[in-house]
Design an enzyme around this catalytic site. Structure first.
Site, mmCIF file in Angstrom:
data_model
loop_
_atom_site.group_PDB
_atom_site.id
_atom_site.type_symbol
_atom_site.label_atom_id
_atom_site.label_comp_id
_atom_site.label_asym_id
_atom_site.label_seq_id
_atom_site.Cartn_x
_atom_site.Cartn_y
_atom_site.Cartn_z
ATOM 1 N N HIS A 12 -4.904 -0.844 5.593
ATOM 2 C CA HIS A 12 -4.384 -0.111 6.760
ATOM 3 C C HIS A 12 -5.305 -0.192 7.983
ATOM 4 O O HIS A 12 -5.771 0.800 8.516
ATOM 5 C CB HIS A 12 -4.076 1.345 6.419
ATOM 6 C CG HIS A 12 -5.125 2.063 5.607
ATOM 7 N ND1 HIS A 12 -6.470 2.028 5.886
ATOM 8 C CD2 HIS A 12 -4.983 2.862 4.514
ATOM 9 C CE1 HIS A 12 -7.117 2.768 5.009
ATOM 10 N NE2 HIS A 12 -6.237 3.282 4.164
ATOM 11 N N HIS B 93 0.878 -1.187 0.000
ATOM 12 C CA HIS B 93 0.000 0.000 0.000
ATOM 13 C C HIS B 93 0.906 1.226 0.000
ATOM 14 O O HIS B 93 1.406 1.639 1.038
ATOM 15 C CB HIS B 93 -0.906 0.015 1.236
ATOM 16 C CG HIS B 93 -1.892 1.140 1.217
ATOM 17 N ND1 HIS B 93 -3.235 0.944 1.460
ATOM 18 C CD2 HIS B 93 -1.758 2.474 1.000
ATOM 19 C CE1 HIS B 93 -3.873 2.103 1.380
ATOM 20 N NE2 HIS B 93 -2.975 3.052 1.101
ATOM 21 N N LYS C 100 -8.881 -0.451 -6.173
ATOM 22 C CA LYS C 100 -9.012 0.201 -4.865
ATOM 23 C C LYS C 100 -10.333 0.952 -4.777
ATOM 24 O O LYS C 100 -10.627 1.828 -5.598
ATOM 25 C CB LYS C 100 -7.844 1.173 -4.654
ATOM 26 C CG LYS C 100 -7.873 1.952 -3.339
ATOM 27 C CD LYS C 100 -7.660 1.049 -2.140
ATOM 28 C CE LYS C 100 -7.664 1.854 -0.837
ATOM 29 N NZ LYS C 100 -6.421 2.627 -0.654
ATOM 30 N N HIS D 219 -10.496 1.158 1.416
ATOM 31 C CA HIS D 219 -10.280 2.059 2.547
ATOM 32 C C HIS D 219 -11.577 2.019 3.345
ATOM 33 O O HIS D 219 -12.562 2.666 2.988
ATOM 34 C CB HIS D 219 -9.977 3.478 2.068
ATOM 35 C CG HIS D 219 -9.723 4.449 3.183
ATOM 36 N ND1 HIS D 219 -8.572 5.209 3.270
ATOM 37 C CD2 HIS D 219 -10.468 4.802 4.264
ATOM 38 C CE1 HIS D 219 -8.624 5.963 4.350
ATOM 39 N NE2 HIS D 219 -9.777 5.727 4.973
ATOM 40 N N ASP E 4 1.202 2.510 3.586
ATOM 41 C CA ASP E 4 0.369 3.700 3.396
ATOM 42 C C ASP E 4 1.232 4.951 3.520
ATOM 43 O O ASP E 4 0.781 5.992 3.991
ATOM 44 C CB ASP E 4 -0.792 3.737 4.389
ATOM 45 C CG ASP E 4 -1.848 4.789 4.029
ATOM 46 O OD1 ASP E 4 -1.896 5.205 2.859
ATOM 47 O OD2 ASP E 4 -2.608 5.207 4.929
ATOM 48 N N HIS F 235 1.713 5.256 -1.674
ATOM 49 C CA HIS F 235 1.366 6.454 -2.448
ATOM 50 C C HIS F 235 2.642 7.057 -3.010
ATOM 51 O O HIS F 235 3.551 7.420 -2.253
ATOM 52 C CB HIS F 235 0.661 7.480 -1.564
ATOM 53 C CG HIS F 235 -0.668 7.011 -1.055
ATOM 54 N ND1 HIS F 235 -1.830 7.160 -1.781
ATOM 55 C CD2 HIS F 235 -1.011 6.385 0.102
ATOM 56 C CE1 HIS F 235 -2.845 6.647 -1.086
ATOM 57 N NE2 HIS F 235 -2.368 6.165 0.056
#
Length: 338
Positions: A169, A13, A96, A135, A241, A15
């Site tokens: 997460h 995960h 996602k 999420h 994350d 970004h």
């Protein structure tokens, strides 16, 4: 000196953002990880083959000669169907799903979880073997949002038993309990949620660089997550994350949500597992479980860590990392091909 050799570490995960931020942070992950699941919530989000392929190419250009596989994702849309997804099945590692407006760049996410509306996309994913990452937060009181979302996870798991669903997460004991009730539920756990509680974020002076979504929870939740990670729970895997934001957007009114941990994730995890005499389980948490759950074979890479202290830089470009300016007890000694 104590040392640990990790094979093909994975961050499931991550970004990477885009533009100059991508060029700053992507090499940091690509240096120490063999691959990562790349989040699609750009502006605009990654929703089709053209944008997915173009973003993957920008990532590869940003990392240069590093050995690293960007496992790509699409931003979930209810209108996805078998005809749309089938040609992309080999290029999309997961899709996602974001509840609309729940976190950074999620305004185009799902409003409501009507199974009839979502069914065509989820049935197509089930047939193609494309996992669904979520999420999982409601729009309720911030400390209860993840707990309130657990029934949604469970309803989806029951309705689509052939669909692998990854609870992203996770921060609560309730989410871990749901894993045991459904064979097709899995989870990622971040580094920061293994270390902090809400008290670390807002119990004294506000710590903007520890503010994230989902927000850190109670000590008992952290302990439950830590037990699962340390014991290498077979349905749990590491997902940082790691979410970079420029310093001026973190140290500001309307503080951006995200903790930047990518450059220090493996050393801090090694230190944490060593403190609990569980170093032998870190390989499973940061690689083996993810390879099995996602059915992936990452590029060969060996990362040797030692209990040699290192000082964390104050910044990487415009981004302030977790433990900025502090000394951590482990460091990466060598990265090599197998």
């Amino acid at each position: 000196m104590t040392e640990l050799l990790l094979h093909e570490p994975l961050d499931m995960h991550l970004h990477l953002r885009d533009g100059e931020m991508l060029r700053t942070v992507a090499p940091l992950s690509a240096h120490s990880f063999s691959g990562a699941l790349i989040m699609p919530n750009l502006i605009p989000p990654i929703t089709d083959a053209e944008s997915l392929r173009a973003y993957r190419q920008r990532i590869l250009e940003a990392i240069g000669d590093e050995i690293f596989e960007p496992y790509m994702t699409l931003f979930f849309k209810a209108e996805y169907d078998l005809d749309f997804l089938a040609p992309l099945a080999e290029e999309v590692t997961a899709i996602k799903l974001y509840p609309a407006g729940i976190t950074t760049n999620s305004e185009g996410g799902v409003s409501g979880f009507d199974l009839e509306t979502l069914s065509p996309a989820l049935e197509a994913m089930s047939k193609l073997g494309i996992p669904l990452c979520i999420h999982g937060e409601s729009s309720g009181f911030v400390m209860d949002r993840e707990k309130e979302f657990v029934p949604v996870y469970e309803a989806l798991a029951d309705a689509f038993p052939d669909l692998a669903i990854v609870m992203e997460h996770i921060t609560t004991a309730e989410s871990l309990e749901a894993l045991e009730r459904h064979p097709n539920l899995f989870a990622t756990i971040t580094l920061h949620h293994l270390l902090i509680t809400l008290d670390d974020v807002a119990g004294g002076m506000l710590q903007p660089h520890l503010f994230c979504k989902p927000i850190a929870k109670r000590p008992e939740d952290r302990e439950a997550l830590l037990r699962a990670a340390l014991e290498a729970h077979p349905k749990v895997m590491f997902g940082s994350d790691s979410a970079p934001h420029p310093r001026h957007t973190k140290e500001a009114p309307g503080c951006a949500a995200g903790v930047f941990t990518a450059p220090i994730a493996l050393p801090v995890l090694a230190e944490l597992f060593a403190q609990h005499d569980k170093l032998e389980n870190l390989q499973h948490f940061v690689s083996n479980n993810a390879q099995r759950i996602y059915d992936i074979t990452p590029p060969k890479k060996k990362v040797r860590l030692t209990d040699t202290p290192m000082k964390v830089p104050e910044r990487y470009g415009e981004v302030v990392p977790m433990f900025a300016g502090e000394e951590i007890g482990w460091s990466i000694a060598e990265v090599s091909e197998e």
